[in-house]
Design an enzyme around this catalytic site. Structure first.
Site, PDB file in Angstrom:
ATOM      1  N   ARG A  66      90.906-106.238  31.917  1.00  7.49           N
ATOM      2  CA  ARG A  66      90.571-106.435  33.326  1.00  7.49           C
ATOM      3  C   ARG A  66      89.874-105.171  33.846  1.00  7.49           C
ATOM      4  O   ARG A  66      89.852-104.142  33.185  1.00  7.49           O
ATOM      5  CB  ARG A  66      91.833-106.703  34.153  1.00  7.49           C
ATOM      6  CG  ARG A  66      92.848-105.563  34.112  1.00  7.49           C
ATOM      7  CD  ARG A  66      93.857-105.676  35.250  1.00  7.49           C
ATOM      8  NE  ARG A  66      94.950-104.714  35.111  1.00  7.49           N
ATOM      9  CZ  ARG A  66      94.885-103.437  35.459  1.00  7.49           C
ATOM     10  NH1 ARG A  66      93.755-102.933  35.934  1.00  7.49           N
ATOM     11  NH2 ARG A  66      95.922-102.631  35.294  1.00  7.49           N
ATOM     12  N   HIS A  73     103.559-103.305  37.372  1.00 10.02           N
ATOM     13  CA  HIS A  73     104.063-104.596  37.833  1.00 10.02           C
ATOM     14  C   HIS A  73     105.567-104.616  37.616  1.00 10.02           C
ATOM     15  O   HIS A  73     106.069-104.039  36.644  1.00 10.02           O
ATOM     16  CB  HIS A  73     103.461-105.750  37.026  1.00 10.02           C
ATOM     17  CG  HIS A  73     101.966-105.814  37.086  1.00 10.02           C
ATOM     18  ND1 HIS A  73     101.272-105.991  38.247  1.00 10.02           N
ATOM     19  CD2 HIS A  73     101.033-105.714  36.109  1.00 10.02           C
ATOM     20  CE1 HIS A  73      99.972-106.001  37.980  1.00 10.02           C
ATOM     21  NE2 HIS A  73      99.798-105.822  36.690  1.00 10.02           N
ATOM     22  N   GLY A 146      93.963-110.910  38.154  1.00 12.37           N
ATOM     23  CA  GLY A 146      93.826-111.281  39.566  1.00 12.37           C
ATOM     24  C   GLY A 146      94.382-110.240  40.515  1.00 12.37           C
ATOM     25  O   GLY A 146      93.864-109.140  40.592  1.00 12.37           O
ATOM     26  N   CYS A 164      95.721 -97.078  40.327  1.00  8.33           N
ATOM     27  CA  CYS A 164      94.300 -97.427  40.346  1.00  8.33           C
ATOM     28  C   CYS A 164      93.403 -96.221  40.128  1.00  8.33           C
ATOM     29  O   CYS A 164      92.244 -96.211  40.560  1.00  8.33           O
ATOM     30  CB  CYS A 164      93.924 -98.139  41.639  1.00  8.33           C
ATOM     31  SG  CYS A 164      94.876 -99.620  41.855  1.00  8.33           S
TER      32      CYS A 164
END
Lengths: 231, 421
Positions: A66, A73, A146, A164
C-alpha cells in the site's frame, strides 16, 4: 456492492481475503466489497515506507503493498478495506483518496467530531492530531487496503513509531475527541450505511458503450453534486 | 521494437510519481499483463502492468526516485535489442551509461525523447476512440492524433495502441535540436558529422525542480498584487540591541515574524488559503521563513506563532534555520505554512516582491534596515527604516485589507513594546 464485517481478524488472514477479492472483482466474479474489521495489534508499513520511522527496534513490522509509511493497527480501531473497481470509477487515485477522507470526515461528524483534511497530509485530522490514516494499493485498477479510523484504541503504540513517517505526529481518536465514547460496532454501522452512497456520489460507476458513457449503478445519487475537494 | 515504460498519470491532479520498486530485473522476460513495477502517488500505490511482451532491457529510474508523469522509466524490447540513448530530460540523474555503443547497430531509429505529453483537448476530440482507449492512451503517454486507427472510420482501437506500445509514437515532430554549434567552434578540417551535444540542458536537482513547479503554478494561477510600506525601525533596533545585550539573541526577522503573527490574528484572511470554490480557514498561524541555500531555497515553518512569545519564535526560528542549512530538516518542518516571510535585508536589498507559495494567501518580502532620510516635524532627518512588500492573492483579499494589515505590522514594529507584553 457487498459489505462484510469480519470482526477481529489477523492482518495476514485479512490480506489473503483481500487478494482473492481483488482478483475476483477484476474478473467480474465478485461484486465490489467493503471489508470492515479490527486487527490484533500489528505494525505495518507501505512498500515505499522507511524503516527509520520505526523508532523501537524491538517492533516487527509487516511490509505490504500500500502507499504511505508505518502505522499501527489494533483493537479499538475500525479498519476498512474497500475492494473497489476504480477502472469503472474514473481511474483517479487522488480522487479515491479524497473520497476516503470525505467518508471518514462525515463519519466522525456523525459522532460530533469535526475532523478535516490537511493539504499534503492524506488522512483526517483534528486540532489534537491524526484521527484516521489512509493507504491504498491498486492492482489492475482494483483498490485494496484503505483506511483506519481510531475509535477508542490505546494510542500508546503510536509513540513507538513516526506515524505515517512524520516525526512527533500526534494521533487522536473519536473517544478522545467526542463527548461520548463510541464503540467500533457503532462506527462500523455508520460506515456501512454511508459508504455505498458516498462512493456512488463521488466516484460514480460508469460503463462504456458505443454511445458513450452511461451510469450503471442503482445507488447512483445525482452526479456533479458535492464537488470533491481535489487538490 | 523497443517500448518505453512511462510514469503513468494516475489522477487528473498527479504531476509526478515515485518509483517504489521494479518487479522485474534487467534482462528478465516480461509478458503482457505482468506486473513490472510499483509506483506511488500521494498515499496510493499502483502496480504497473506491462502492455507488451519482451525483455526488460533497461531501467532508467531507481526505486525511491520521484519523476514527472510521462518520464520514461524503463524499456522493454526484444532480447539483445539495442536501446536508444537515454536523453537528458527533466528527470534527475538520467541513466547515461551503456548507451554509447547503441548508435552503430541500432536497428530502430532512435527518436528523441518525447516530452511528457499533455494531450490537447481539441485535438483529442477530433480523433475517434472510446473513453477506454483514450484513457489507455493517456496512461501510455500516446498522442491519439498520431495513431493510425484501424477501426471503422479510422477509429483508434485498443489493439492499435498495443501495437505501438507507447514507443516513440508521441513524437509529433522530431524534437528541434537547439543550435549548439555556435558555442562549439569546429576545429577539424573534415566536415564532421553533426555533433549532438547532450549537455545543452542540465538536469534539475530535486530541490530546483520542486521550486520550479511551485512558482510556476503560483504565477500561473494566483492573481498577485503587491503593496509596499516603509517602517521606521529605530525603536525595533533598540529592542534588538537591548535583548541581545541581555543575552537573548533576537533578530529583526524574529520581530517581523512576531509582528506578522499578531497582525494576522487581527487580519485572518491573509492567513487563509484559496481552495477552488472556497476559502480554507486556518486556525493556526504557521509562518514559513525562507532560508536561502547554495542549491536553492527551503522554507521551514514556525508553527502556532499566535501562541509563541518573541523569545520562543527566535529560538524556534534559529533551530529550524540551522536544520535547513545542515540538510537535516524533516518534511514536516517545511510543510503546513499559512504565511511566508522572505527577508533579503542582510544582502542590502532595498525592496522586492516575492511569489506567493500556494495555497497561501500572501508572502512578505523584507528589505534591509538602513539609515534613510525621513521628514520629522518639517525637517529631513536620518532614521533607520525598512521596506516591506506584501504580495497577496487578489482572490482572497483586496488592497484596502492589505493596506490595513501592513499598517498594523508597521504599528507593531514601530512600537515594539506591544510585542513584548
Amino acid at each position: 456492492m457487498d459489505v462484510s464485517n469480519l470482526g477481529l481478524i489477523d492482518f495476514h488472514a485479512a490480506y489473503a481475503i483481500q487478494e482473492r477479492l481483488v482478483a475476483q472483482v477484476a474478473s467480474g466474479e465478485a461484486p465490489e466489497t467493503l471489508l470492515l474489521l479490527e486487527h490484533p495489534p500489528v505494525y505495518t508499513i507501505g512498500s515505499g515506507g522507511s524503516e527509520a520511522n520505526v523508532l523501537d527496534p524491538a517492533i516487527s513490522v509487516v511490509r505490504t503493498n500500500r502507499g504511505g509509511d508505518v502505522t499501527w493497527h489494533g483493537p479499538g480501531q475500525l479498519v476498512g478495506y474497500p475492494v473497489i473497481d476504480l477502472g469503472r470509477r474514473g481511474r483517479d487515485l487522488h480522487r479515491y483518496l479524497r473520497f476516503l477522507e470525505e467518508l471518514s470526515i462525515r463519519v466522525a461528524g456523525e459522532f460530533g467530531v469535526a475532523a478535516r483534511r490537511v493539504p499534503g497530509k492524506t488522512g483526517i485530522w483534528t486540532d489534537r492530531g491524526k484521527l484516521a490514516s489512509i493507504g491504498v494499493g491498486v492492482r489492475r485498477w482494483v483498490a485494496m487496503h484503505g483506511f483506519a479510523l481510531n475509535v477508542a484504541p490505546d494510542l500508546e503504540p503510536f509513540a513507538r513509531i513516526n506515524p505515517c513517517g512524520m516525526a512527533g505526529c500526534p494521533v487522536t481518536s473519536l473517544a478522545r475527541e467526542a463527548d461520548a465514547e463510541p464503540t467500533v460496532a457503532e462506527v462500523a454501522a455508520r460506515v456501512e450505511c454511508l459508504f455505498p452512497h458516498l462512493l456512488n456520489e463521488l466516484l460514480p460507476c460508469e460503463t462504456e458503450t458505443e454511445g458513450g458513457r452511461h451510469v450503471c449503478c442503482r445507488l447512483q445519487v445525482a452526479r456533479g453534486k458535492a464537488p470533491l475537494d481535489v487538490r | 521494437m523497443a517500448t518505453e515504460i512511462t510514469m503513468p498519470k494516475l489522477s487528473d491532479t498527479m504531476t509526478e510519481g515515485r518509483l517504489i520498486s521494479w518487479k522485474k530485473g534487467v534482462g528478465e522476460q516480461v509478458n503482457r499483463g505482468d506486473i513490472i513495477a510499483e509506483v506511488e502517488t500521494d498515499k496510493a500505490n499502483m502496480e504497473l502492468e506491462a502492455f507488451t511482451s519482451g525483455v526488460l532491457l533497461e531501467t532508467r529510474v531507481t526505486p525511491g526516485e520521484l519523476v514527472p508523469v510521462g518520464t520514461v522509466i524503463g524499456i522493454v524490447g526484444a532480447a539483445g535489442e539495442a536501446v536508444a540513448a537515454a536523453p537528458v530530460a527533466v528527470v534527475p540523474e538520467p541513466a547515461v551509461t551503456e548507451t554509447a555503443a547503441a548508435a552503430e547497430t541500432a536497428p530502430a531509429p532512435a527518436p528523441e525523447e518525447p516530452p511528457p505529453v499533455h494531450l490537447s483537448v481539441a485535438g483529442e476530440e477530433a480523433v475517434k476512440a472510446s473513453p477506454a482507449v483514450r484513457r489507455l492512451a493517456r496512461e501510455l503517454g500516446i498522442d491519439l492524433q498520431t495513431v493510425q486507427g484501424t477501426g471503422p472510420d479510422g477509429r483508434v482501437l485498443q489493439e492499435d495502441l498495443e501495437r505501438l506500445g507507447g514507443a516513440g509514437v508521441t513524437v509529433a515532430e522530431p524534437a528541434a535540436q537547439p543550435a549548439v554549434a555556435e558555442t562549439a567552434p569546429v576545429a577539424g578540417t573534415e566536415p564532421a558529422a553533426p555533433r549532438t551535444e547532450l549537455h545543452d540542458a542540465l538536469p534539475l536537482s530535486r530541490m530546483r525542480s520542486a521550486i520550479a513547479q511551485n512558482v510556476s503554478t503560483s504565477w500561473r494561477t494566483t492573481p498577485h498584487f503587491s503593496v509596499t510600506v516603509e517602517i521606521v525601525m529605530d525603536a525595533a533596533a533598540e529592542v534588538v540591541r537591548e535583548l541581545r545585550e541581555g543575552g537573548t539573541p533576537v533578530s529583526y526577522n524574529d520581530l517581523i515574524v512576531k509582528a506578522c503573527a499578531m497582525a494576522l490574528f487581527r487580519f485572518p484572511q491573509l492567513n487563509n488559503s484559496f481552495a477552488g470554490d472556497g476559502i480554507r480557514m486556518n486556525a493556526d498561524v504557521n509562518i514559513g521563513v525562507a532560508v536561502g541555500l547554495p542549491e536553492g531555497l527551503l522554507i521551514p515553518v514556525v508553527r502556532e506563532c499566535q501562541r509563541l512569545s518573541l523569545r520562543e519564535i527566535a529560538a524556534e526560528s534559529r533551530r529550524l534555520a540551522e536544520r535547513a542549512r545542515t540538510g537535516s530538516i524533516s518534511q514536516q518542518e517545511i510543510s503546513g505554512g499559512t504565511f511566508t516571510i522572505s527577508n533579503l535585508g542582510m544582502y542590502g536589498v532595498d525592496e522586492f516582491a516575492s511569489i506567493i507559495l500556494p495555497p497561501q494567501a500572501a508572502i512578505l518580502a523584507v528589505g534591509a534596515v538602513a539609515d534613510r532620510p525621513v521628514v520629522r516635524d518639517g525637517s529631513v532627518v536620518a532614521a533607520k527604516t525598512m521596506r516591506a512588500t506584501l504580495s497577496a492573492d487578489h482572490r482572497i483579499v483586496d488592497g484596502l485589507y492589505v493596506a490595513q494589515f501592513l499598517g498594523e505590522v508597521k504599528r507593531l514594529l514601530e512600537n515594539p513594546v506591544l510585542m513584548l507584553v
